[in-house]
Design a protein around this motif. Sequence first.
Motif, PDB file in Angstrom:
ATOM      1  N   VAL A   1      -4.809  -2.358   7.822  1.00 56.79           N
ATOM      2  CA  VAL A   1      -4.376  -2.502   6.426  1.00 56.79           C
ATOM      3  C   VAL A   1      -5.539  -2.199   5.473  1.00 56.79           C
ATOM      4  O   VAL A   1      -5.387  -1.441   4.503  1.00 56.79           O
ATOM      5  CB  VAL A   1      -3.824  -3.933   6.196  1.00 56.79           C
ATOM      6  N   SER A   2      -6.715  -2.784   5.752  1.00 53.65           N
ATOM      7  CA  SER A   2      -7.874  -2.553   4.866  1.00 53.65           C
ATOM      8  C   SER A   2      -8.273  -1.076   4.870  1.00 53.65           C
ATOM      9  O   SER A   2      -8.605  -0.507   3.824  1.00 53.65           O
ATOM     10  CB  SER A   2      -9.063  -3.404   5.311  1.00 53.65           C
ATOM     11  N   LEU A   3      -8.235  -0.451   6.053  1.00 55.12           N
ATOM     12  CA  LEU A   3      -8.583   0.977   6.142  1.00 55.12           C
ATOM     13  C   LEU A   3      -7.580   1.831   5.359  1.00 55.12           C
ATOM     14  O   LEU A   3      -7.954   2.797   4.692  1.00 55.12           O
ATOM     15  CB  LEU A   3      -8.614   1.429   7.601  1.00 55.12           C
TER      16      LEU A   3
ATOM     17  N   GLY B   1      -2.404  -3.530  -4.086  1.00 57.35           N
ATOM     18  CA  GLY B   1      -1.443  -4.640  -4.088  1.00 57.35           C
ATOM     19  C   GLY B   1      -0.713  -4.757  -5.414  1.00 57.35           C
ATOM     20  O   GLY B   1       0.516  -4.781  -5.474  1.00 57.35           O
ATOM     21  N   ARG B   2      -1.472  -4.787  -6.506  1.00 57.61           N
ATOM     22  CA  ARG B   2      -0.831  -4.967  -7.817  1.00 57.61           C
ATOM     23  C   ARG B   2      -0.054  -3.723  -8.244  1.00 57.61           C
ATOM     24  O   ARG B   2       0.959  -3.833  -8.940  1.00 57.61           O
ATOM     25  CB  ARG B   2      -1.887  -5.344  -8.866  1.00 57.61           C
ATOM     26  N   THR B   3      -0.524  -2.554  -7.819  1.00 64.08           N
ATOM     27  CA  THR B   3       0.257  -1.345  -8.119  1.00 64.08           C
ATOM     28  C   THR B   3       1.613  -1.450  -7.424  1.00 64.08           C
ATOM     29  O   THR B   3       2.656  -1.121  -8.011  1.00 64.08           O
ATOM     30  CB  THR B   3      -0.486  -0.086  -7.624  1.00 64.08           C
ATOM     31  N   GLY B   4       1.595  -1.914  -6.190  1.00 67.77           N
ATOM     32  CA  GLY B   4       2.842  -2.091  -5.442  1.00 67.77           C
ATOM     33  C   GLY B   4       3.752  -3.101  -6.114  1.00 67.77           C
ATOM     34  O   GLY B   4       4.953  -2.858  -6.291  1.00 67.77           O
ATOM     35  N   TRP B   5       3.182  -4.229  -6.525  1.00 63.32           N
ATOM     36  CA  TRP B   5       4.000  -5.251  -7.206  1.00 63.32           C
ATOM     37  C   TRP B   5       4.568  -4.721  -8.523  1.00 63.32           C
ATOM     38  O   TRP B   5       5.705  -5.029  -8.893  1.00 63.32           O
ATOM     39  CB  TRP B   5       3.176  -6.520  -7.455  1.00 63.32           C
ATOM     40  N   SER B   6       3.756  -3.953  -9.231  1.00 61.08           N
ATOM     41  CA  SER B   6       4.219  -3.397 -10.497  1.00 61.08           C
ATOM     42  C   SER B   6       5.404  -2.462 -10.258  1.00 61.08           C
ATOM     43  O   SER B   6       6.392  -2.469 -10.986  1.00 61.08           O
ATOM     44  CB  SER B   6       3.069  -2.637 -11.167  1.00 61.08           C
TER      45      SER B   6
ATOM     46  N   ILE C   1       0.846  -1.204   0.000  1.00 59.33           N
ATOM     47  CA  ILE C   1       0.000   0.000   0.000  1.00 59.33           C
ATOM     48  C   ILE C   1       0.881   1.254   0.000  1.00 59.33           C
ATOM     49  O   ILE C   1       0.588   2.234  -0.686  1.00 59.33           O
ATOM     50  CB  ILE C   1      -0.961  -0.020   1.208  1.00 59.33           C
ATOM     51  N   GLY C   2       1.985   1.192   0.740  1.00 60.04           N
ATOM     52  CA  GLY C   2       2.933   2.319   0.763  1.00 60.04           C
ATOM     53  C   GLY C   2       3.490   2.596  -0.631  1.00 60.04           C
ATOM     54  O   GLY C   2       3.556   3.749  -1.078  1.00 60.04           O
TER      55      GLY C   2
ATOM     56  N   ARG D   1      -7.729  -3.370  -1.639  1.00 57.92           N
ATOM     57  CA  ARG D   1      -6.497  -3.745  -0.936  1.00 57.92           C
ATOM     58  C   ARG D   1      -5.614  -4.659  -1.799  1.00 57.92           C
ATOM     59  O   ARG D   1      -4.435  -4.402  -1.981  1.00 57.92           O
ATOM     60  CB  ARG D   1      -6.845  -4.440   0.383  1.00 57.92           C
ATOM     61  N   ALA D   2      -6.246  -5.703  -2.335  1.00 55.93           N
ATOM     62  CA  ALA D   2      -5.434  -6.725  -2.992  1.00 55.93           C
ATOM     63  C   ALA D   2      -5.133  -6.388  -4.451  1.00 55.93           C
ATOM     64  O   ALA D   2      -4.024  -6.629  -4.920  1.00 55.93           O
ATOM     65  CB  ALA D   2      -6.153  -8.065  -2.908  1.00 55.93           C
ATOM     66  N   PHE D   3      -6.123  -5.836  -5.172  1.00 53.66           N
ATOM     67  CA  PHE D   3      -5.922  -5.618  -6.605  1.00 53.66           C
ATOM     68  C   PHE D   3      -5.378  -4.223  -6.887  1.00 53.66           C
ATOM     69  O   PHE D   3      -4.322  -4.069  -7.492  1.00 53.66           O
ATOM     70  CB  PHE D   3      -7.228  -5.829  -7.373  1.00 53.66           C
TER      71      PHE D   3
END
Lengths: 472, 359
Positions: free
Chosen positions: A400-402, A238-243, A27-28, A233-235
Amino acid sequence: MRLLVEVGNDLLLVYFVVLNSCYLALIGLAFVEFGRAQRRRTFSGTDELFRNPLTPAVSLLVPAHNEGPVIVPAVRALTALRFPRFQVVVIDDGSTDDTFERLRAGFDLVEVPYVVPDDVPHHGEVRSVHVARDSPDTLLVVRKRNGGKADALNVGVNLARHELVCMVDADSILDHDALLAVVKPFAEDPLRVVAAGGVVGIVNGCRVSAGRVVDVRMPRQWVVRIQIVEYLRAFLTGRTGWSRLGGLIVISGAFGLFRRDVLVRVGGMALDTVGEDAEVVVRLHRRLREADADYRIVFLPEPISWSQSPSTLRVLGRQRRRWHRGLAEVLQTHRVMIGNPRYGRIGLIALPYYLLFELIAPFVELLALILLPLGLLIGAVNVQFAWRFVLAAYGYGIVVSLAALILEELSFHRYRRWRDITWGFLAAVAENLGYRLLLAPAQVYGVWLAWRGREAVWGTNLRTDFEEPTGR
Amino acid sequence: MNIRNDLGWLTIVLLLLTGLITVLIVGAALIRTIRLLRDRRQEQLAAAPRRALLAFVAEGGEEGSEELLAISPRAWRAVEPAAVALLGKVRGDAHRALAEVFEQRGAARRAVAQLRHRDAVHRARAAETLGHLGRPDVIDAIHPLLDDKSPEVRMVAARALGAIGSPASAAPLLAALSRRQMPAHLIAFDLSRIGAGAVPALQAALSDAEPSVRATALNALGLIGSIGSVTAITELLDSESHPDVRLAALTSLGRLGGRSSIAPLRAALDPARTPGLRAAAARSLGEVGGREAAEVLGTLLADPDYHVAHEAAQGLRRLGVPGRRRLQEIAEGVPAGPGAAHARQALALLDLDEGGDQP
């Protein structure tokens, strides 16, 4: 026994802390990325991309199996997208409902004696190819014997005549400029970008008009509200972070763009998995890294593909069983990459993460359900510790969700009503209090099915018509 | 210390988490409230100027400039993003008049000053504004941004230079391609926006050592429609070995057309070439058109490579009468030849194109 339970509970504590810390880190990273994208929006160059005759053309591939209620408005919305050159290829994969009849009536389809190439393999025989009478180069509908989603996509890849192929679910609604935004990385870095994914949003509850989402709202059902928070949270984050980390291994089948030549070179979609969307991305990483290619696979948080999500626990369970089965199959197929430095961040970070924190997570949730009461029963864990431990684990999850919700509010603020964000907060709590635990058995069963190697089939669709009022 | 028996730390963690959850919820509510208030204030400030702006553009810039010049600096700041976007969209008299308003409000002067701002976003926004204003006198200030450390600034600078359209920018744009690995398709489009004035620099770039420069120059020449460059492109094809450059040359010949394009395109169909290049040559032949092209395309329908045969059939479909005749010969041939299936497909689509398959 007592010692075993004590150690088990300690490991559970560590697991939940590390898992949620990983989410928070992603998320960061997404926070940084969203901030960058927001500031650059005014000079994104989208208009120039639209005007440029050299902008790569796109074939939109829409696999469809019993999509009668949604297929015509979905295809109509796709043909109205803002993009200079594109075609829509609908692959009717042996539908037993009126999917094709609706298409034929809606677009005045005409059968043509089409020659279908065999660049990538497929099982289901092509029965006929049809085009729209008034725009034969824009809409192509192919009817084939049922062979599954990946099989349908491969037929679509064979028929696609443009250099980029975009996979879209038949129940999806793309934002008007979504295609321009997702093609942008290919135009800006044409030699390196081989695939790009856009974010998938949940359309349930939103107001849809003329094939467009005009008002984003939370739906009535709590099970969908929780999924919205989960998607954020996950998509989204999460995926922005992984990218950002260069470790993206999942591009949603509901909205993914690929270079056709590269897709053909790696053999198209795998026909022996239900997780074909993740599998093809991992295979791209694998083949390109083995060839020492300089490439990028990116995720874009801005273009949205809106999809319907399961509104009952029963259908949701089936979906998650399929997703988890797909993940298990992907990790099994590409196990040689896990922890292997030859595959860089994919082998050393992304795949181990997906193994430890995505695949195993439901097992750990269920194990916690056994170990904690057992610890209490045999006196290995004291009650005071246990309730604090459970609250802390769920509390961290809620944080985390918030955080993901707040990031959405800061960046895109798509949910405009106060009551929607209030429901979002409540859903963030509910997601951590039982929702994941409810889905865990289905996910574990999915891993079991992957282990047994049962044949993959299309999931059952419970679609509703887009034109029906879905909002309040 | 046994962590399971010492509950103090866990209690502290719980208190911290409770505090954090409260802060996040309150923070989100605050963020939303502040954003809504700010948006409302901006909306109120921008409403009247936006109406004046739209009326001004709708009138072709003939009336209302005084009203736009009288807008307070605060209100202008609120409406400026919309005004800049509008400036990039309107053409002709309305564009000239709106650009004049921007000039008088000092936007150009401010943008030139911002080109050296330490923040890349400011530099890019400034270049974007100057591009929309279309002022040739600022190109010397923009050229250095083609070497900016930020790739986004470099791209916006190239776009701005394309929008301004000064021939003096052609050489710097081409030079930036090899030096900074700029996206070739975007640069080719920016070069094409310069128009005929860029042709001498583009023709000179055909002998550049860098393949991406040659390919970009070829694409730009094709987009400009520089018929006079066909000979130079044909000569380049004789000696060129790089596949990307060959592809760009074949595509450009298709765009430029003319009888002189047919021979090099025909040569590119040699079976020894890669299928991708042969398919591109077939597509370009279809764009060039004419009886001779129809003959060549007809022979390609039996090609063992699907894409070459498909492009040839689609090329014939576009050729009108000679294409239809050739397709019918192949489709109705007895016995049916290997290209008959492609011919039947193209004929069916051609019938639809011509409205000949009405229900």
